[in-house]
Write an enzyme that holds these catalytic residues in place. Structure first.
Site, short mmCIF file in Angstrom:
data_model
loop_
_atom_site.label_atom_id
_atom_site.label_comp_id
_atom_site.label_asym_id
_atom_site.label_seq_id
_atom_site.Cartn_x
_atom_site.Cartn_y
_atom_site.Cartn_z
N GLU A 43 -45.85 0.74 -53.49
CA GLU A 43 -45.61 -0.46 -52.69
C GLU A 43 -45.28 -0.07 -51.25
OE1 GLU A 43 -42.09 -2.67 -53.82
OE2 GLU A 43 -42.91 -4.54 -53.02
N LYS A 113 -48.02 -10.26 -53.85
CA LYS A 113 -46.77 -10.31 -54.62
C LYS A 113 -46.33 -11.76 -54.78
CE LYS A 113 -42.30 -7.86 -54.52
NZ LYS A 113 -41.50 -6.95 -53.64
N CYS A 154 -43.81 -4.73 -57.88
CA CYS A 154 -42.35 -4.57 -57.91
C CYS A 154 -41.61 -5.76 -58.55
CB CYS A 154 -41.85 -4.28 -56.50
SG CYS A 154 -40.24 -3.41 -56.54
#
Lengths: 272, 272
Positions: A43, A113, A154
């Site tokens: 990331e 995300k 994440c």
């Protein structure tokens, strides 16, 4: 084709975009030379993980960094989950985005995300990603010669439903560019990768940056690969390096037969 | 009232219904005398865990065993998740059912195991609960003076959605009468209780029978209490005994503020 080699590149992120891209290219080549079929980066491998710096590093989907990452995929003939970068859209919004390339360098998927990292732990970490970023909305599952691969980023991993959704869409491995921190890492990193794998009967791969105590946000690192029985197949420590391992999607089919969770799920009532 | 004491009774199951009920009554009294407010028994504490024996031990909801369990609750003035027994309905179907009583002995909930245990692990365990049992359909969350408590049974824990559903219904602790085995126990028991607690930011309590190698189905035992940060708060080994511990539901509220997963979930898109 059920078997392939995955490489997770745990690279050291600096505050130079060019240096980060150069380093990524070098390490991806090393992975490909070692036989990797699919390579992943961490990331925000391109910039410090800092909401104030994201606008400075952000680029559009047709920018020079994405173009370069496409060339890295085609030059090395690998499927490429190219970590994440701050992506600028037409209206000026910024997303935390993973571009996904096939071995010819074509973009076959793009994951923004969904669940932004807004957290405030007593005596631990505070961070508010939504100060700078906008959230994505859709799950991302791409086709590869070895079966379907899901991609999440994440904090997305905190949401079990997203992983169930991807498994029902056919994903047999989910790759997660991520950067847990020194509070949540020791508490939850290993267990979360193990449990999403068990619950959804697939492989989970987490690719994090190397640990750099000089940065404001210190990554837990510990890039990891877990299997559908919840075992840790392989794991890195905190230094820059490659995790390189074979994955056999035939094992996913075995486990789904022996412990029929997904078919049980499909038949379930809504609990109300 | 946020704080209460929970007791998990890890009792030794025999093939005598009367002996099992006598033993349960004795150990519940011991727990209550030690200050327990809520007491739980294991899955199928009343009979061997064997599909062929369930019909012989099955009783209706107004049978003598349920009546006796009600009296155990009222005599001891405790809230009582009375493990599970094979419950016979009007049409002759049998369920794996947890009866739940308040401190006056009133039934305040009844959970019928939703996800039956049909499993066939290579080199490990095979079991087919659906040979003898019918599945329940609805989630179970009951009110107590200390907040809402969810109840699920053993293989139900494999399904993350059920626990999300209960947490969104307000549960701050979920009690799971269960009996993992010598294959899935070492692989998944601790981790599953830890991760459901982290994902849903609540306490998880698993109450199992003591280990008895003489029975056909050998329980992993290891009754366990986990907290919303994923810690193992307390745990038993394999012998008969009590796990007795205070739970503070104020900690659930703290964690839900610091790491806003549940509110993030409520706002989420459907990923499509």
């Amino acid at each position: 084709m059920n078997k392939f080699k995955i490489a997770l590149v745990q690279l050291n992120v600096t505050d130079s975009k060019t240096a980060n891209l150069d380093n990524a290219e070098k390490l991806v080549k090393k992975a490909a030379d070692s036989g990797a079929d699919i390579v992943a980066l961490p990331e925000m491998f391109i910039c410090p993980y800092n909401t104030k710096r994201f606008p400075e590093f952000a680029e559009k989907a047709d920018g020079t960094s994405v173009e370069r990452l496409s060339r890295v995929a085609s030059d090395n003939g690998i499927y490429f989950i190219a970590g994440t970068i701050p992506e600028l859209d037409e209206s000026g919004r910024i997303y935390n985005t993973a571009f996904i390339f096939d071995s010819k360098g074509e973009i076959i998927g793009k994951h923004r995300k969904i669940h932004l990292f807004d957290i405030n732990i007593k005596g631990g970490i505070s961070f508010k990603e939504s100060d700078a970023l906008s959230p994505g909305k859709t799950a991302t599952v791409v086709d590869t010669p070895w079966g379907k691969i899901g991609v999440a980023i994440c904090f997305d991993i905190r949401f079990a439903e997203l992983f169930r959704h991807m498994s029902l869409e056919g994903a047999k491995t989910v790759v997660v560019p991520a950067s847990f921190n020194m509070t949540t890492g020791p508490a939850h990193w290993d267990m979360t990768f193990r449990m999403r794998a068990v619950d959804n009967q697939l492989f989970m791969a987490g690719c994090a940056p190397a640990r750099n105590p000089d940065l404001g946000y210190v990554s837990w690192s510990n890039s990891i690969l877990t299997d559908p029985w919840g075992r840790i197949v392989d794991k890195l420590d905190v230094d820059e390096g490659l995790l390189l391992h074979e994955i056999d999607h035939g094992y996913v089919d075995d486990i789904r037969t022996q412990l029929p969770i997904l078919s049980g799920f499909k038949e379930r009532e809504q609990y109300k």
